[in-house]
Write an enzyme that holds these catalytic residues in place. Structure first.
Site, PDB file in Angstrom:
ATOM      1  N   CYS A 168      -4.374   1.733   9.263  1.00 20.00           N
ATOM      2  CA  CYS A 168      -5.804   1.408   9.141  1.00 20.00           C
ATOM      3  C   CYS A 168      -6.433   1.071  10.481  1.00 20.00           C
ATOM      4  O   CYS A 168      -7.648   1.158  10.638  1.00 20.00           O
ATOM      5  CB  CYS A 168      -6.001   0.247   8.163  1.00 20.00           C
ATOM      6  SG  CYS A 168      -4.967  -1.183   8.508  1.00 20.00           S
ATOM      7  N   ASP A 185     -41.142 -58.348  27.309  1.00 18.82           N
ATOM      8  CA  ASP A 185     -40.904 -57.207  26.415  1.00 18.82           C
ATOM      9  C   ASP A 185     -41.500 -55.933  27.022  1.00 18.82           C
ATOM     10  O   ASP A 185     -42.498 -55.390  26.541  1.00 18.82           O
ATOM     11  CB  ASP A 185     -41.533 -57.442  25.023  1.00 18.82           C
ATOM     12  CG  ASP A 185     -40.945 -58.667  24.346  1.00 18.82           C
ATOM     13  OD1 ASP A 185     -41.630 -59.317  23.543  1.00 18.82           O
ATOM     14  OD2 ASP A 185     -39.773 -58.993  24.658  1.00 18.82           O
ATOM     15  N   GLY A 220      -9.256  -5.412   5.051  1.00 21.28           N
ATOM     16  CA  GLY A 220     -10.447  -4.607   4.883  1.00 21.28           C
ATOM     17  C   GLY A 220     -10.198  -3.206   5.407  1.00 21.28           C
ATOM     18  O   GLY A 220      -9.190  -2.957   6.071  1.00 21.28           O
ATOM     19  N   PRO A 253     -37.859 -58.009  33.631  1.00 20.94           N
ATOM     20  CA  PRO A 253     -37.827 -57.160  34.835  1.00 20.94           C
ATOM     21  C   PRO A 253     -36.501 -56.444  35.021  1.00 20.94           C
ATOM     22  O   PRO A 253     -36.468 -55.294  35.469  1.00 20.94           O
ATOM     23  CB  PRO A 253     -38.065 -58.157  35.981  1.00 20.94           C
ATOM     24  CG  PRO A 253     -38.705 -59.330  35.349  1.00 20.94           C
ATOM     25  CD  PRO A 253     -38.179 -59.397  33.962  1.00 20.94           C
ATOM     26  N   THR A 300     -33.527 -66.418  35.189  1.00 20.22           N
ATOM     27  CA  THR A 300     -33.423 -67.217  33.955  1.00 20.22           C
ATOM     28  C   THR A 300     -31.968 -67.203  33.525  1.00 20.22           C
ATOM     29  O   THR A 300     -31.175 -66.381  34.003  1.00 20.22           O
ATOM     30  CB  THR A 300     -34.271 -66.628  32.812  1.00 20.22           C
ATOM     31  OG1 THR A 300     -33.804 -65.291  32.536  1.00 20.22           O
ATOM     32  CG2 THR A 300     -35.748 -66.588  33.159  1.00 20.22           C
ATOM     33  N   ASN A 331       1.997   2.494   3.742  1.00 20.23           N
ATOM     34  CA  ASN A 331       3.133   1.911   4.482  1.00 20.23           C
ATOM     35  C   ASN A 331       4.044   1.163   3.503  1.00 20.23           C
ATOM     36  O   ASN A 331       4.195  -0.058   3.588  1.00 20.23           O
ATOM     37  CB  ASN A 331       2.639   0.908   5.538  1.00 20.23           C
ATOM     38  CG  ASN A 331       1.608   1.496   6.478  1.00 20.23           C
ATOM     39  OD1 ASN A 331       1.861   2.473   7.160  1.00 20.23           O
ATOM     40  ND2 ASN A 331       0.428   0.906   6.487  1.00 20.23           N
ATOM     41  N   PRO A 351       0.825  -1.214   0.000  1.00 19.55           N
ATOM     42  CA  PRO A 351       0.000   0.000   0.000  1.00 19.55           C
ATOM     43  C   PRO A 351       0.853   1.256   0.000  1.00 19.55           C
ATOM     44  O   PRO A 351       1.998   1.239   0.470  1.00 19.55           O
ATOM     45  CB  PRO A 351      -0.770  -0.131   1.318  1.00 19.55           C
ATOM     46  CG  PRO A 351       0.175  -0.865   2.213  1.00 19.55           C
ATOM     47  CD  PRO A 351       0.984  -1.788   1.343  1.00 19.55           C
TER      48      PRO A 351
END
Lengths: 117, 867
Positions: free
Chosen positions: B255, B527, B222, B556, B606, B124, B121
């Site tokens: 800037c 179930d 920017g 259960p 079971t 600078n 620029p």
């Protein structure tokens, strides 16, 4: 840098130069006269064996390009053999790998560069 | 020559100049890739040193060339661009292996970009050139410097100084190039050149936009319309001096310098007095009108280049204003931000807008307005000692740099007043239509290559902390050990059968004897549905148990686990609980830890589901009937009681069904991609026990030894599969059971042999992708099971076949159905539901750990074979 010269076994009219060492400014100073002399005096062309070259400086790169240009100008051919990966990479980055004819060995180079021999 | 021909000739010239520059720079970049860190650092040191040594003459040239700025400040900028930048980058590793992290297994290597186009620029010129050359050299890139027409001489001088020093230190020829005569055409040719790797664009918006539109990767900047808010908690004099230090630095050309001051109304008078004391001149309205007509071009709606970098006196003179000699800054009180308030724009000269904010919210809004008016994403300055103010500001205002209690110019470029990375290229992010908000430096000029090593996933072995077993363990534990648990209120979760056979009653008495209040929930059926679970949870919420005892078969125990979860965490939803995952450690919905309100003891009757030791619970959706395995190690019971006496009353059909369930657990755990040295011995032991004792337990239910071995086998298989997980056997069993109400264990048995054939095929139809499972081995693994059972297994194929034969024999001995058809399912019904079942099975949680990753068509084929 050390340069050892021999006749290519696959084509007696071709000179093979085994470049050993860094192709930096100092190495280029040693290699350039030998390479350019071979290019100037050979009958069919020159193969540069790069198996022992692990560094190529700007000067070294310029030598390769110059040698190639002068060979072509004199109706001869120049090829590079066994290029190490780091050096192959810089040839690709500099978009030179197509122009510089790179091969795996002398027999392959001789067959492709001088097919009628 | 005609205008068109001149234009064409110009373009051709520009193209060939661009080609030459890029070819040279590309050659240099190529050679540079070979350099090691030591040599690179030597070059950068030499270049930084040279730049620093020439700081004075370069500063003088910059002022002379551009007619802008302050010589002494340009010297400081050159020092910043060499000394500060070099100090920041000197130790950065930019060659070879940069990082090797054992935790992630990732190695990072540096790869230079290639040829960089550095746009410089006018504001600078020398400092930005020095900066960009140094960061390019450090990252092993070549750079082509393209200066502004009004600052080209000093720009080239700076580039040459760095280049010569770098070359002398061993840098490749042409590593720094420059444009001798900048032109729009040449800039365009360079920007769009195929050989360029990156444009580093510091400059006006037009140029930055051109860079981004060129097709070449670009990092741009920017504009900044920097507001400085002075809050009531600020140190006023420090703030005022800081703002003036920044605003007058190089006549306000950076800037990141303040463009407006926003002051808290509470301290307005003090701030104004302080500004005036330090040489600021507050303008009257008529003076403001004159100033704005000069400082801002009304047609271009931008600052007038004639005022950029000029001292306050000159700006005043140009505006026809009389101001004292020592005036540092001209201050214009403003109301509003926008086109109708021209001085609310960026003005890179010593002119400040001045706003008074009634409240903090007002101040934040004014700053938001200012940044959105040509400075979004750049920089904002805040003078405050209030953490609340700082947090509010920082969360709300969009700026890449929020500079606290420091001059904004010096603060924004970093390194001097703070530890932001020093840079002369300040990204503004999306707000400024840039790619980053960073202070750009060396890391942005490197590509990182990541070498990702294959990483094994850490596996685990998670089981209940206490497992008590042997015949009589139930009575022993609940009559004596239970007191050690220290609970006061216990809820028993069971089905009606546990009540009917008296076990629930026995348990309740033990717990009462231990001094506990006890409730019994016996509403669990086969179930268990979500409704049943919610009923149990309601009771738990009223009763507040600190101990839950799950007594019975899988249903259960599964129900008790789900109740436990919802009792302790009422906020968790069923959808979250059942959300599918691939990796349990990466799942989206995480389960909370359990045990804060109650502990869970599981007592299976079971042999079995293994639920007493697993992380799983299968819940049925009341509405759809679909079964959902809930999976998390938090669901693992704390204590497990394995007492074979509790299984003596199991009917033969239940014995066989549950026995095959346990067998499928062990088989699947053994061939799973998650199998390990920890789970393998358990799986094999369970399989051996089942093959030996299931026929005996089925033939004579009173055979306590057979019951004991089966009960142990079931739990041991559970210990295996809760860690190694399951596969398509269970995926298919789940949906078969849900669709045709086939008992779970039986459903597993029906698909067992077709699943083994499918898994054992070599090569597999589809590979399982899991780092710990590199090669498909299911065939060999089945053969190992066969060998462990003493079956012929000289080759993997033989092992698979002998295992299949042995399973078939086991089915015959125990009276297990061998096909789905045998269970009474109608063929039409089966065919109609085949596609749906296959798709649902594919989405089952158990799919992922099968040794061969199934396609939906594969699952369908297995079901058809099982038919």
């Amino acid at each position: 840098m050390n340069v050892i010269q021999h006749v290519c076994p696959a084509n007696m009219n071709v000179v093979t130069l085994d470049l050993q060492g860094r192709l930096d400014a100092a190495g280029e100073a040693v290699a350039a006269p030998v390479v350019m002399k071979a290019v100037g005096s050979c009958q069919a062309g020159v193969l540069l064996d790069m198996a022992h070259v692990d560094f190529v400086s700007s000067a070294g790169l310029r030598l390769l390009v110059k040698a190639h240009k002068e060979a072509v100008a004199a109706g001869r051919k120049l090829g590079l053999l066994k290029v190490q990966p780091g050096v192959y990479k810089i040839l690709k980055l500099a978009a030179l790998e197509q122009a510089l004819n790179i091969f795996d060995d002398e027999t392959d180079a001789a067959k492709k560069l001088w097919p009628t021999a | 020559m005609s205008e068109t021909k001149k234009e064409e000739a110009g373009k051709n010239d520009a193209k060939s100049m661009a080609d030459e520059l890029v070819a040279q720079a590309r050659e240099a970049a190529a050679v540079f890739t070979q350099y090691d860190q030591e040599t690179v650092d030597k070059i950068v040191y030499a270049a930084a040193k040279a730049g620093c040594e020439h700081r004075l003459d370069l500063a003088r040239m910059a002022v002379n060339d551009t007619g802008m700025g302050v010589y002494e400040d340009k010297v400081i900028k050159n020092l910043f661009a060499t000394e500060y930048i070099y100090n920041d980058i000197r130790d950065i590793k930019t060659v070879g292996l940069l990082r090797d992290d054992p935790a992630t297994g990732i190695m990072e290597f540096a790869e230079p970009l290639g040829v960089i186009l550095g746009i410089i620029p006018v504001t600078n010129p020398t400092s930005t050139t020095l900066f960009k050359c140094l960061i390019a050299l450090k990252s092993r890139n070549s750079i082509i410097i393209c200066g502004s027409r009004n600052a080209n001489k000093c720009t080239i001088a700076a580039a040459k100084i760095i280049y010569e020093a770098a070359l002398a230190a061993g840098a490749p020829d042409y590593v720094i190039r420059w444009v001798d005569t900048p032109s729009r055409e040449l800039t365009h040719e360079l920007m769009t050149h195929q050989g360029l790797s990156l444009i580093l664009a510091t400059g006006g918006m037009g140029l930055v936009h051109a860079a981004y539109s060129s097709g070449t990767p670009a990092i741009g900047v920017g504009p900044g319309n920097v507001p400085a808010f002075i809050c009531r908690s600020a140190d006023i004099e420090t703030a005022v001096c800081g703002i003036l230090t920044s605003k007058t630095f190089d006549n306000g050309m950076i800037c990141a310098s303040e463009q407006a001051v926003v002051v808290d109304a509470a301290v307005e008078k003090e701030v104004v007095a302080c500004f005036e004391k330090h040489g600021a001149r507050f303008l009257k309205p008529a003076e403001i009108a004159k100033l704005e007509s000069v400082v801002i071009d009304p047609d271009k709606k931008a600052m007038n280049p004639k005022v950029v970098g000029q001292p306050a006196r000159v700006v005043a003179e140009l505006s026809g204003l009389q101001v004292p000699e020592n005036t540092r800054v001209l201050v214009a009180r403003l109301k509003g931000v926008g086109d109708d308030v021209p001085l609310s724009r960026e003005k890179l000269c010593p002119v400040l807008g001045f706003y008074v904010a009634k409240t903090l919210d007002d101040a934040v809004n004014i700053c938001t307005d200012l940044t959105h008016f040509g400075g979004l994403g750049h920089t904002v300055s805040l003078w405050s000692n209030s953490q609340d103010t700082i947090m509010k500001f920082s969360q709300t205002v969009n700026a890449g740099r929020i500079v606290l209690n420091s001059p904004s110019s010096q603060g924004g470029i970093g390194g001097i007043y703070n530890r932001i990375r020093p840079s002369l290229t300040l990204g503004c992010g999306a707000g400024g239509q840039n790619i980053t908000t960073d202070n750009v430096s060396v890391p942005h000029l490197l590509n990182i290559k990541r070498v990702a090593r294959r990483m094994q996933n850490m596996k685990w072995f998670r089981v209940p902390s206490q497992v008590y077993f042997e015949a009589g363990a139930f009575d022993t534990f609940f009559s004596t050990e239970i007191k050690e648990v220290g609970s006061r209120r216990a809820m028993i979760v069971c089905s009606g059968s546990a009540v009917r056979n008296g076990v629930a009653d026995r348990l309740e008495r033990y717990l009462v004897q231990a001094g506990m209040d006890v409730r019994v929930f016996d509403g669990v059926k086969s179930d268990p549905t979500l409704d049943t679970i919610q009923q149990g949870v309601q009771i738990m919420r009223k009763f507040s148990p600190d101990l839950i005892v799950a007594l019975g078969g899988g249903s259960p125990i599964d129900a008790a686990k789900a109740m436990w979860l919802l009792y302790e965490h009422p906020d968790i939803t069923f959808e979250e609980m059942r959300l599918r995952f691939v990796d349990i450690r990466k799942r989206i919905s995480r389960y909370p830890k359990l045990g804060k309100r109650a502990r869970l003891i599981a007592v299976p009757t079971t042999s079995g589901t293994g639920a007493e030791v697993t992380a799983f619970s299968v819940v049925t959706d009341t509405v759809t009937g679909a079964k959902y395995p809930l999976a998390d190690y938090s669901l693992t019971p704390d204590i497990t009681i394995i007492d074979p006496r509790l299984t003596l009353s199991m009917p033969a059909s239940v014995t066989v069904d549950t026995g095959f369930d346990a067998l499928s657990h062990a088989l699947e755990a053994y061939v799973s991609i998650m199998a390990s040295d920890y789970t393998d011995p358990l799986a094999l032991k369970a399989i051996q026990l089942i093959f030996e004792f299931l026929p005996k337990a089925a033939a004579d239910g009173s055979d306590l030894r057979a019951r004991e071995k089966m009960h142990n086998a079931s739990t041991i298989a559970g210990l295996a599969f809760t860690n190694a997980l399951l596969g398509v056997n269970h995926c298919l069993a789940h949906i078969l059971g849900a669709t045709f109400h086939i008992p779970h264990g039986r459903a597993n048995a029906l698909v067992m042999i077709p699943v083994i054939r499918y898994n054992a095929q070599f090569p597999p139809h589809k590979y399982a992708a899991f780092p710990n499972y590199p090669v498909p081995r299911a065939r060999e693994r089945y053969a190992e099971i066969a060998a462990a059972l003493g079956l012929p297994a000289e080759t993997p194929e033989q092992g698979v076949e002998s295992l299949i034969a042995a399973i078939g024999e086991l089915m015959d001995k125990t009276g297990m159905a061998k096909t789905i058809r045998e269970t009474g399912v109608k063929e039409d019904d089966f065919k109609n539901k085949l596609d749906t079942m296959s798709n649902i099975a594919f989405d089952d949680q158990c799919v992922g750990t099968n040794p061969c990753y199934p396609l939906v068509e594969d699952l369908k084929a297995i079901l058809v074979k099982a038919w």
